[in-house]
Design a protein around this motif. Sequence first.
Motif: not given
Length: 326
Positions: A37-41, A47-48, A54-55, A64-65
């Motif tokens: 979901a972070v990649d999509s965001y 760019t972040l 990480a945050q 988490k795994g």
Amino acid sequence: MPPLVSLLLKRLLGALPVLAIVLVGSFLLLEAASGDAVDSYVARSGTLDAEQLAQLRQEWGLDKGPAYRFKAYATALAQGDLGWSTAYQRPVGAVILERLPITLLLMTLATTLAFFIGSLLGVIAGASPGSLRDRFLSVTSLAIYAVPGFWLGLVLIVIFAVDLRWLPVGGIESIASGKSGFARLGDIGAHLILPVTSLAMVYLALYLRLMRDRMGEIWHEPFVQSLRARGIGHWRIVWRHVARNAVLPVVTMLGLQAAAMLGGSVVVESVFAIPGFGRLAAEAVARRDTPLLLGIILCSAITVIVANLLVDLAYGKLDPRVRTGR
């Protein structure tokens, strides 16, 4: 215990392992896919830096795994919590409850229309196998079945919404119309005519052909020949004996088509811009919203299971052998 109640309990108990397999399998497939979901965001918003990524992953529980996340999800699910949607920043249950009723309404209307009209036309075609009426309905149903649902929806929009302007182009109701009561129901009904017709036509053709083919087989059964030899009227044999026996496999197909109908709603809702369950699934996939996707898959599986339970109960009413367990 009544036979139908016993049948219902057996089906419910048998559904629990199915739901567990669907849930675990879906989670593993989503984990195997690249990105999250972070990649999509990031792809949508810009760019972040590494610290912000990480945050964000920590806030959404993606640091988490897979085993830990699945355990946490299963624990929350056991308590009735479907999780948090990263795409909508709302509880998954609340998002699904907004969209699911629209799709259920669309599916129910389309299924009812397809089943009853398709079965009726199948009876009319199968009443006289090989006749001109039978050949015409058979060829027409084959042509309709070959037409993609999205293409049919676009054609209906062009004809009835753009050219004739009889019906709305899309949506579930007029935006900011201020209507209430029966006026609002009429507005929603007008918006549903084209998508319901588009979704129902393909399955209508399927039920027509299935009913017609089954009736063609039953006409050769010895009990039908005996009824004809006794001089019983043609249409009385058709309705009271041939059609009644031919409808059983059509009812069975009704349950099997629940999943296909739910999948077809994704395309129809996209074509007609209906904010339903199907479009929600497409949006969840695009945004890699795993909790929302799992909630959608779980609710879809439950919907299909419930539909099949209702079909089993209807079948038990139509066929006494089901009630007695024979």
